[in-house]
Design an enzyme around this catalytic site. Structure first.
Site, mmCIF file in Angstrom:
data_model
loop_
_atom_site.group_PDB
_atom_site.id
_atom_site.type_symbol
_atom_site.label_atom_id
_atom_site.label_comp_id
_atom_site.label_asym_id
_atom_site.label_seq_id
_atom_site.Cartn_x
_atom_site.Cartn_y
_atom_site.Cartn_z
ATOM 1 N N LEU A 1 0.702 -1.190 -0.100
ATOM 2 C CA LEU A 1 0.133 -0.189 -0.227
ATOM 3 C C LEU A 1 0.985 1.302 -0.069
ATOM 4 C CD1 LEU A 1 -2.778 1.257 0.021
ATOM 5 C CD2 LEU A 1 -2.698 1.062 2.672
ATOM 6 N N ILE B 1 21.229 20.743 16.769
ATOM 7 C CA ILE B 1 20.809 19.824 17.603
ATOM 8 C C ILE B 1 21.379 18.415 17.498
ATOM 9 C CG2 ILE B 1 18.489 18.667 18.035
ATOM 10 C CD1 ILE B 1 18.732 21.440 18.899
ATOM 11 N N GLY B 2 22.309 18.208 16.347
ATOM 12 C CA GLY B 2 23.111 17.023 16.120
ATOM 13 C C GLY B 2 23.294 16.489 14.559
ATOM 14 N N HIS C 1 11.548 21.506 9.491
ATOM 15 C CA HIS C 1 10.825 20.729 8.794
ATOM 16 C C HIS C 1 10.174 21.302 7.132
ATOM 17 C CE1 HIS C 1 9.994 19.224 12.770
ATOM 18 N NE2 HIS C 1 10.110 18.312 12.048
ATOM 19 N N CYS D 1 15.445 21.525 15.811
ATOM 20 C CA CYS D 1 15.735 20.090 15.442
ATOM 21 C C CYS D 1 16.926 19.837 14.719
ATOM 22 C CB CYS D 1 14.414 19.083 15.222
ATOM 23 S SG CYS D 1 14.446 17.554 15.637
HETATM 24 N N1 GLN Z 1 20.220 14.503 17.449
HETATM 25 C C1 GLN Z 1 19.137 14.279 17.008
HETATM 26 C C2 GLN Z 1 19.445 14.919 15.324
HETATM 27 O O1 GLN Z 1 19.743 15.825 15.343
HETATM 28 C C3 GLN Z 1 17.920 14.602 17.327
HETATM 29 C C4 GLN Z 1 16.565 14.153 16.549
HETATM 30 C C5 GLN Z 1 15.226 14.380 17.371
HETATM 31 O O2 GLN Z 1 15.117 14.910 18.325
HETATM 32 N N2 GLN Z 1 14.275 13.908 16.809
HETATM 33 O O3 GLN Z 1 18.900 14.379 14.561
HETATM 34 ZN ZN ZN Z 2 14.031 17.138 17.642
#
Ligand code: GLN
Ligand code: ZN
Length: 758
Positions: free
Chosen positions: A18, A435-436, A698, A730
């Protein structure tokens, strides 16, 4: 005679047919007919795979989401999606996915909001209502599926979402009060039931899972009103609850004028005796005895020990089913080729669970002897799991029992630590970081895939990943970021990466579960006590640190997030599994510290997701979840800085627990809420540092410097500026470098502006 049935079957397909059909249709690579063809084939396969049951669910199949289906059945389609020329399927996908400005025939439409289905990892499209919402029946989808199924299967049982739960799921778009809409909604349900009855349907499964949550008086009243209205329909209703216990709603559930009640007898087994006593004798009782939420084989013999006396009392009034829809488990264990035979013998996916139901019914109806071989085989598998040294490790259990509260405590208070960290790290005001993750380019994916397929040696792999790390550090240095990250090029997924290196996990090849629409996840399975044979991230972090004078942030996934995104053991409390994970990740934290890493981030993206359905149980969960984080993080020296990161979070009702985690810095997703999410940190006087995300990762849009400065000024109205960090919302793995660099450039100049103004 016990009757067997199912509440719902996974619709994505054993080979995710699907998913691929939907994506081909959306990308205009396949026609509407091709999509329908696949959908029809899947429904027929699923029907045939369930043909051993007395009643097979129908209408549980969905092209995107069962809640959205219900909205269309009830004629509750947001006005913005009702473009004149669009056909119903296009309208449907418009609400599901939105439509953006790039498409040539665009009539831009904002997608419906998506949120988690109760405490599962499935996401549904939130129905919208206004004070003017009118409902009107469109039973065509359901009727088509019924007709199609009746051709081969006489006993089909349509599945619908009940009116009270449906309203409860709705979001009010104006000053409407949802419950006021009940009177308008009920006649449409009445009409639907009449139509189904005319179609020769005997039973309808009417899902009211909110009966396992705490209900205000208004909602209790709504249940009475709704089911008294519907009782005149010439059809039998199976009032269906799942995901928990009825507790104070038990009497209500017994009293409503329906023909039968389904109970999640995995979570609410204790309530069965009372139901047997209280349920009026003209009603049937359906017991969900096989867990529809996990992948473990049921212990059939002990289930029968318990069930046989219940069956003796209920006689023909007993139905057997999985606890909930099997939507939440993968389709077929037999597809797995790489699991060892012992592990395989412990597991059960959707098809195997239906076989368990069949065996239980057969044992009850014709005696255990009639299925003696199957029961003996089941007993052997259950015993082997109970006694396996792969599952039970004395040293891990010992470590858990030796946990004391001091294990989760930092040496000094935040204020003292902050001072020491300041003089060690020497960061400017408004420190900048990410964030990484950095973009997961096609090249990076190719490198990881080549290693998996054995086309690269470990050394070659290391060289290639180091090259990616080097690139990301050059970029960060050029941008002038203050705290750097290595970029996570070696990670496929933030849970899988750790699970693959920890002892106690197994991984499947095909065990996909629908997350939303065409999106599926393949959660790892936590099978045994957790060990950490060797460091998991130290090598990469150390390499990254060797390339820069700036502090390098070590990057880990926290225990609660690993737990909440895995299939978890059912033979010990979730808390125990979480503490085991905490001890394992704690070792990693300490090894990073020993290797000279000065800042360590422990992501807990899924902390909130684990909240139980009932508020009364929240504190217990939060207590052990936060304790697990503290054990993981807090065994470091005062001048080692601990960060945590959380996305999608709403902190209002859990701020106290967030503060108790005591991370030196928390980075959160705030840009889309215009920093309003920070209000609660302000009111609570949250004491530590915060990095409120300044742009939405996003979206491919590049945020302007000015927009970032404005957001940070709003943040500074709520949190003292000397405790603010500047960072995106993020990780950046889904973005392209062409998007990341200009966005971070603007973020850096925003930070410079803020520093000047300070
Ligand atoms: N350290 C992760 C990143 O930067 C955090 C991802 C998340 O919080 N979903 O991708
Ligand atoms: Zn995040």
């Amino acid at each position: 005679m016990a009757i067997t049935h199912n509440l719902g079957f996974p619709r994505i397909g054993a080979n995710r047919e699907l998913k691929f059909a939907l994506e081909a249709y959306w990308n205009k690579q396949a026609s509407y007919d091709a999509l329908n063809e696949t959908a029809k084939r899947l429904r027929q396969t699923h029907l045939q795979q369930q043909s051993n049951l007395n009643y097979v669910p129908v209408g549980d199949f969905s092209l995107y989401d069962q809640v959205l289906d219900m909205s269309f059945t009830l004629g509750n389609v947001p006005e913005r999606a009702q473009a004149k020329e669009a056909n119903t399927l296009d309208q449907y996908f418009r609400v599901a996915r939105g439509r953006s400005g790039h498409e040539s025939d665009c009539q831009c439409v904002q997608a419906g909001e998506m949120t988690k289905w109760f405490d599962t990892n499935y996401h549904y499209i939130v129905p919208e209502v206004t004070a003017d919402t009118d409902f009107s029946l469109d039973a065509s989808r359901l009727l088509d599926q019924i007709l199609e199924a009746q051709a081969t299967h006489p006993q089909v049982k349509p599945v619908i979402i009940g009116p009270v739960t449906y309203l409860w799921l709705c979001k009010e778009k104006d000053s409407a009060s949802k419950l006021d809409l009940l009177e308008r909604l009920l006649p449409v349900y009445g009409e639907l039931l009449n139509v189904l009855s005319q179609q020769g349907v005997e039973w309808v499964q009417i899902d009211e899972p909110i009966l396992v949550t705490e209900l205000d008086r208004d909602w209790v009243y709504a249940f009475h009103q709704a089911y008294h209205h519907l009782k005149s329909a010439p059809i039998k209703l199976l009032l269906t609850t799942y995901f928990g216990q009825l507790q104070e709603n038990l009497q209500l559930a017994c009293e409503l004028p329906v023909a039968g009640l389904h109970l999640d007898a995995v979570n609410a087994r204790d309530e069965v005796p009372r139901l047997v006593d209280w349920l009026p004798t003209h009603k049937i009782l359906s017991l969900g005895v096989v867990n529809g939420r996990n992948i473990w084989k049921a212990d059939l013999n002990s289930l029968l020990d318990w069930l046989e006396p219940v069956a003796a009392r209920l006689k023909d009034r007993l139905w057997l089913a999985p606890s909930c829809s099997l939507l939440h488990v993968p389709v077929d264990l037999n597809k797995e080729q790489k699991l060892d035979s012992e592990t395989t013998s412990w597991l059960s996916f959707a098809l195997q669970k239906l076989e368990e139901i069949r065996l239980l019914a057969q044992a009850i109806n014709h005696g255990r002897d009639s299925v003696a071989d199957a029961l003996a085989e089941n007993a052997a598998a259950i015993a082997s799991r109970k006694n396996s040294t792969r599952v039970h490790k004395a040293e891990v259990k010992n470590a858990i029992s030796n946990i004391t509260t001091t294990l989760g405590e930092r040496n000094s208070h935040y204020k003292v630590r902050a001072e020491k960290q300041r003089s060690k790290l020497k960061l400017p005001a408004f420190p900048t970081t990410t964030i990484g993750s950095f973009p997961q380019t096609p090249e990076i994916r190719k490198v990881r895939q080549a290693l998996r397929q054995g086309n690269l040696t470990e050394d070659e792999y290391q060289t290639l990943i180091e090259k990616e790390i080097r690139y990301s550090i050059e970029q960060q240095e050029a941008l002038g970021l203050d705290v750097l990250v290595h970029g996570e090029a070696e990670r496929n997924d933030m849970v899988e990466y750790f699970g693959e290196q920890l002892g106690g996990f197994v991984f499947t090849q095909f065990a996909w579960v629908q997350s939303y629409g065409s999106r599926c996840v393949k959660p790892p399975i936590i099978l045994g006590d957790i060990t950490r044979p060797k460091p998991m991230t130290v090598k990469w972090t150390q390499y990254a640190q060797s390339l820069t004078q700036k502090p390098m942030k070590g990057m880990l996934t926290g225990p609660v997030t690993i737990l909440n995104w895995s299939f978890v053991r059912d033979d010990q409390p979730r808390k125990d599994t979480c503490l085991q994970l905490a001890l394992a990740i704690r070792e990693e934290v300490q090894d990073l510290e020993k290797a000279g890493v000065r800042i360590i981030q422990i992501d807990e993206a899924a902390l909130r997701e684990g909240l139980p359905l009932r508020r009364a149980q929240w504190q217990h969960y939060l207590d052990w979840a936060v304790e697990s984080f503290r054990i993981t993080a807090n065994g470091v020296a005062d001048d080692t800085q601990i960060h945590t990161h959380m996305c999608y979070s709403e902190f209002n009702d859990i701020i106290e627990s967030i503060a108790h985690m005591d991370a030196d810095v928390i980075t959160i997703e705030t840009s889309r809420s215009d920093m309003e999410l920070l209000d609660v940190f302000d009111h609570f006087k949250y004491p530590n540092e915060i990095g409120p995300g300044v742009y939405d990762i996003h979206s491919p849009n590049i945020p302007s410097e000015q927009a970032i400065v404005e957001l940070m000024n709003k943040a500074a109205q709520r949190v003292p500026a000397d405790r603010l960090w500047v960072n995106p919302d993020c990780g950046l793995k889904t973005r392209k470098w062409e998007e990341v660099v200009p966005a971070l450039k603007n973020m850096m100049s925003a930070a410079a502006t803020l520093r000047q103004a300070a």
